[in-house]
Design an enzyme around this catalytic site. Structure first.
Site, PDB file in Angstrom:
ATOM      1  NE  ARG A   6       4.029 -24.089  64.858  1.00 42.20           N
ATOM      2  CZ  ARG A   6       3.176 -24.674  64.028  1.00 42.20           C
ATOM      3  NH1 ARG A   6       1.965 -25.008  64.447  1.00 42.20           N
ATOM      4  NH2 ARG A   6       3.514 -24.915  62.800  1.00 42.20           N
ATOM      5  CE  LYS A  62      19.856 -18.003  81.182  1.00 39.24           C
ATOM      6  NZ  LYS A  62      21.249 -17.740  81.611  1.00 39.24           N
ATOM      7  CD  GLU A  91      25.345 -22.897  90.102  1.00 44.17           C
ATOM      8  OE1 GLU A  91      25.111 -21.695  90.281  1.00 44.17           O
ATOM      9  OE2 GLU A  91      25.747 -23.356  89.017  1.00 44.17           O
ATOM     10  CE  LYS A 106      17.746 -19.012  87.741  1.00 45.23           C
ATOM     11  NZ  LYS A 106      18.449 -20.093  87.102  1.00 45.23           N
ATOM     12  NE  ARG A 147      18.129 -16.125  83.780  1.00 42.86           N
ATOM     13  CZ  ARG A 147      17.098 -16.919  83.566  1.00 42.86           C
ATOM     14  NH1 ARG A 147      15.982 -16.436  83.065  1.00 42.86           N
ATOM     15  NH2 ARG A 147      17.170 -18.200  83.855  1.00 42.86           N
ATOM     16  CG  ASN A 171      25.967 -16.493  83.921  1.00 42.33           C
ATOM     17  OD1 ASN A 171      25.561 -17.619  84.181  1.00 42.33           O
ATOM     18  ND2 ASN A 171      25.482 -15.767  82.934  1.00 42.33           N
ATOM     19  CG  HIS A 223      28.491 -19.607  85.953  1.00 43.32           C
ATOM     20  ND1 HIS A 223      28.266 -19.251  87.259  1.00 43.32           N
ATOM     21  CD2 HIS A 223      27.689 -20.681  85.715  1.00 43.32           C
ATOM     22  CE1 HIS A 223      27.350 -20.048  87.783  1.00 43.32           C
ATOM     23  NE2 HIS A 223      26.987 -20.929  86.870  1.00 43.32           N
ATOM     24  CG  HIS A 241      31.024 -21.592  81.320  1.00 44.14           C
ATOM     25  ND1 HIS A 241      30.198 -20.552  81.001  1.00 44.14           N
ATOM     26  CD2 HIS A 241      30.272 -22.454  82.055  1.00 44.14           C
ATOM     27  CE1 HIS A 241      28.988 -20.768  81.518  1.00 44.14           C
ATOM     28  NE2 HIS A 241      29.014 -21.915  82.155  1.00 44.14           N
ATOM     29  CG  HIS A 279      28.014 -26.347  86.394  1.00 41.17           C
ATOM     30  ND1 HIS A 279      28.601 -25.555  85.430  1.00 41.17           N
ATOM     31  CD2 HIS A 279      27.083 -25.567  87.002  1.00 41.17           C
ATOM     32  CE1 HIS A 279      28.050 -24.354  85.457  1.00 41.17           C
ATOM     33  NE2 HIS A 279      27.121 -24.336  86.395  1.00 41.17           N
TER      34      HIS A 279
END
Ligand code: GLY
Length: 369
Positions: free
Chosen positions: A123, A145, A187, A229, A243, A247, A250, A254, A268
């Site tokens: 957990r 993330k 990035e 960031k 946040r 992106n 992105h 994607h 990426h």
């Protein structure tokens, strides 16, 4: 002293990101304050292990810390249930306890998978990120993330689980292939474009030197990216609003990654760079920013030898309509409406749901789709 430290002030989940060359050698000293007993379990990949695992082992041993390690296959295919359950069961076999620390030692795939393993093991146990790619150092290792991919899409299974420490050893970037380094640089550029025009101008001046190996420039670029960031993550840890600015580029990226089958036709960060150029083009078409802005974005990416256009992606791409359809699969779709990160100028990104599909199609068609 080249070392920099960025604090991420998230109350009880606060942590430091330490950036500089030679941190692997000091891993023991840096990690020891977190440990209840002198041992850690390390998840890594075979490529990183071949280059750097001995250095990490020695760095930990110099402070009397023992490590065991599991090296998973390199590549995005690792980020799914089979390797994830292998990693979790290995951690249980290593008898990792609640008070122990898991170490994620690798690029974005390992950081995301190991962070998620730490999030669910017993957990939740603490973990330390030691990112080894530029992309992981400036983006995926910071902000909590974690997760794996589902057959339905990338990063659809996961948890927010902040690391307890991030050690970004910029000397390790020296073993990256040039293409992987430049992909991560996509990035870095994103940060300048989304929130700091002065940083973008700094990159225009210093990008070539940092790509060529200038360590002070690398440390500065990573530190400024992480600062930005961290500030955004602190404002909006679980991506309810701001946040999403991270992106930028992105939504296009994607769709292009899906269209190229997540293969090495498009890495990426390469997709992010092309996506940023397209997002600025769309912003200019919608009258949000001047036409000089997309030209300046593309000029810098080209000067760095990066992909900037759809034509730079090898092989056939689907047409504009099919790419728009792929964008509809994006996680950022809210109540059926596609959200875009656009810009009022360099360093001034905004989130909007108010983009006519026809404008997106025009940009894609003019880009050659
Ligand atoms: N990579 C985007 C984020 O961390 O929110």
């Amino acid at each position: 002293m080249m070392e920099r430290k960025v604090h991420v002030p998230l109350d009880s989940r606060a942590y430091d990101v330490v950036i500089g060359p030679g941190l692997l050698e000091q891993a023991g000293k840096r990690i020891a304050p977190l440990l209840k007993r002198p041992r850690v379990a390390v998840l890594t990949d075979e490529t990183v292990a071949a280059h750097h695992l001995d250095a990490l082992r020695a760095g930990l041993a110099s402070d009397g810390i023992e490590m065991s390690a599991l090296a998973l296959p390199p590549g995005e295919a690792t980020k799914g249930w089979p390797q994830f359950s292998r990693a979790v069961e290995w951690l249980l076999d290593q008898k990792v306890e609640r008070g122990d620390v898991v170490v994620a030692f690798g690029g974005g795939v390992i950081g995301d998978l190991a962070g998620f393993a730490a999030a669910v093991l017993r957990r939740g146990v603490r973990f330390v990120q030691i990112p080894t790619s530029l992309l992981a150092q400036v983006d995926s290792s910071v902000g909590g993330k974690t997760g794996i991919n589902a057959p339905q899409g990338k990063n659809l299974i996961g948890a927010f689980h902040q690391p307890s420490l991030v050690l970004a050893d910029t000397a390790v970037l020296g073993t990256l292939e040039a293409r992987d380094f430049l992909s991560g640089y996509g990035e870095v550029v994103k940060y300048g474009l989304l929130g700091d025009a002065e940083f973008f101008a700094w990159l225009e001046d210093n990008g070539p030197a940092l790509a060529a190996g200038d360590m002070a420039a690398r440390v500065e670029a990573v530190a400024r990216s992480v600062q930005m960031k961290a500030a955004i993550v602190v404002r909006d840890e679980t991506e309810q609003g701001d946040r999403a600015l991270l992106n930028l580029g992105h939504t296009f990226c994607h769709a292009l990654e899906a269209a190229t089958g997540y293969s090495d036709r498009l890495l990426h960060g390469e997709g992010v760079a092309i996506g940023c150029a397209l997002a600025f083009e769309l912003s200019a078409r919608l009258g949000l920013c001047s036409q000089e802005d997309p030209s300046r974005v593309r000029a810098h990416l080209k000067a760095m030898g990066m992909k900037t256009d759809l034509a730079d992606i090898p092989g056939e791409l689907p047409n504009a309509e099919a790419l728009l359809e792929l964008m509809g699969q994006d996680k950022k779709v809210v109540e059926g409406q596609l959200r875009f990160i656009l810009a009022r100028g360099i360093g001034e990104a905004l989130v909007t749901g108010d983009v006519p599909p026809e404008a997106v199609l025009d940009v894609l068609r003019d880009a050659g789709a």
